[in-house]
Enzyme design. Structure first.
Site, mmCIF file in Angstrom:
data_model
loop_
_atom_site.group_PDB
_atom_site.id
_atom_site.type_symbol
_atom_site.label_atom_id
_atom_site.label_comp_id
_atom_site.label_asym_id
_atom_site.label_seq_id
_atom_site.Cartn_x
_atom_site.Cartn_y
_atom_site.Cartn_z
ATOM 1 N N SER A 114 0.787 -0.791 0.305
ATOM 2 C CA SER A 114 0.095 -0.219 -0.217
ATOM 3 C C SER A 114 0.351 0.933 -0.403
ATOM 4 O O SER A 114 0.834 2.674 -0.472
ATOM 5 C CB SER A 114 -0.798 0.101 1.379
ATOM 6 O OG SER A 114 -0.410 -0.622 2.600
ATOM 7 N N ASP A 158 8.842 -2.545 -4.337
ATOM 8 C CA ASP A 158 7.254 -3.100 -4.648
ATOM 9 C C ASP A 158 7.429 -1.522 -5.356
ATOM 10 O O ASP A 158 6.123 -1.186 -6.674
ATOM 11 C CB ASP A 158 7.030 -2.178 -2.580
ATOM 12 C CG ASP A 158 6.786 -3.515 -2.166
ATOM 13 O OD1 ASP A 158 7.362 -4.711 -2.564
ATOM 14 O OD2 ASP A 158 6.073 -2.943 -0.736
HETATM 15 O O1 PMV Z 1 5.319 -5.500 3.335
HETATM 16 P P1 PMV Z 1 5.719 -5.186 2.734
HETATM 17 O O2 PMV Z 1 4.605 -4.765 1.690
HETATM 18 O O3 PMV Z 1 5.867 -4.107 2.802
HETATM 19 O O4 PMV Z 1 6.880 -5.519 1.818
HETATM 20 C C1 PMV Z 1 8.250 -6.287 2.659
HETATM 21 C C2 PMV Z 1 9.343 -6.879 1.825
HETATM 22 C C3 PMV Z 1 10.960 -6.802 2.749
HETATM 23 O O5 PMV Z 1 10.896 -7.280 1.664
HETATM 24 C C4 PMV Z 1 10.432 -7.508 3.712
HETATM 25 C C5 PMV Z 1 11.105 -5.237 2.741
HETATM 26 C C6 PMV Z 1 11.652 -4.535 1.451
HETATM 27 O O6 PMV Z 1 12.190 -3.476 1.545
HETATM 28 O O7 PMV Z 1 10.971 -5.706 0.500
#
Ligand code: PMV
Length: 324
Positions: A114, A158
């Protein structure tokens, strides 16, 4: 007034390990954040965020000019928005004040990206409103800077996926690219949401500590990298069975790193027991969402997963940031 939207995402493989330079395979999903930006004569920016889906996205109404005045609501997510507005303004060398209106179909802090989606859509809407059209790769770079500034540490996974859409391969120190995945792109995915959330920063910190203290944990992180390198080929071939097997393996390794929870496990097993080819945590873990590849019968897997979930989303692969 310019309006843009950007998708959330699921990790098919590689969260947490991607923080240490290992690859990840990430998939943009058709649940989005929509941001409208308009210039205003006011002396302060104003931001209003609302959820139109009944999901626990905090309502925020605030004004901002370096100092924030919260008019209503919680502050969750606010820093992402104000930092994105500031960075977008800097990019186009403007000092215009803005009114920002946000709607979201994504739960906050639940592993569906998000924060990246709101940042990417905000950067696109604000820069367009100020007369500049950026390409998705540049929006992804700015979005990554914003996430690093707000969270302290963030991989580009992301923000890159939300900006360019589709299925992506992210190897932080090496390359970020879109995968040509025509077959996989037609696959439905089932997302189970337990109604809970966990701060990404804290989950990342927990894995960092474990990895430093234990060589075994460090090798678990490397093993996630190895399975992701196999997984990317399975996804490209559209081989759902092998993709599912590797997702199951990835889930076990994430649990070994301490980012599982009882409700995430229950959703994973509910998905598998109702016929999913594979299921795993998506994102930082601790609470939030799991993703399953359901194989031939998405409805049965969705219904089975729902028994252990607060909400279930059936999603497909989506395009990236776009003008609305
Ligand atoms: O939970 P989210 O959608 O913020 O994903 C975090 C993913 C991680 O690999 C744990 C951290 C990152 O910055 O990639």
């Amino acid at each position: 007034m310019e309006t843009s939207s950007a998708p959330g995402k699921v990790f098919l493989f590689g969260e947490h390990a991607v923080v240490y330079g290992e690859p990840a395979v990430v998939c943009a999903i058709d649940r989005r954040v929509t941001v409208a930006a308009g210039t205003t004569d006011n002396t302060r920016d104003s931001i209003h965020a609302d959820a139109d889906t009944g999901l626990p996205v905090s309502e925020i109404r605030a004004e901002y000019d370096g100092e924030r005045t919260i008019l209503t609501g919680e502050t969750d997510g606010f820093e992402y928005i104000e930092t994105a507005v500031d960075r977008a303004r800097e990019e186009v060398e403007s000092d215009a004040r803005l009114e920002i209106e946000i709607e979201s179909e994504l739960p906050i802090g639940a592993g569906l990206g998000s924060s990246a989606a709101v940042v990417v859509a905000t950067v696109d809407a604000v820069t367009r409103e100020l007369g500049v059209e950026l390409d998705p790769e540049r929006i992804a770079e700015i979005g990554h800077e914003v996430e690093k500034e707000v969270q302290g540490a963030a991989s580009p996974a992301d923000t890159f996926t939300s900006a360019v859409g589709g299925v992506t391969y992210v190897e932080p120190d090496d390359e970020l690219r879109s995968l040509d995945t025509e077959e996989f792109s037609e696959t439905e995915l089932v997302v189970g949401y337990d109604g809970d959330s966990a701060p990404t920063g804290e989950m990342v910190e927990g894995v960092r500590r474990l990895r430093e203290e234990s060589d075994v944990a460090a090798r678990v992180v490397e093993s996630i990298g190895d399975l992701t390198r196999e997984g990317v080929d399975a996804v490209k071939r559209g081989d759902i069975e092998e993709t599912g097997d590797l997702m199951n393996l990835n889930h076990g390794l994430l649990e070994a790193l301490g980012v599982g929870s009882s409700s995430l496990s229950r959703m994973v097993w509910a998905a598998r027991d109702s016929g999913a080819e594979g299921a795993k945590i998506t994102g930082a873990g601790g609470g939030g969402c799991v993703v399953a590849v359901p194989g031939d019968d998405p409805e049965t897997v969705a219904a089975g997963t729902e028994i252990e979930s607060e909400r279930v989303f059936e999603v497909t692969v989506s395009d990236g940031v776009r003008r609305e």
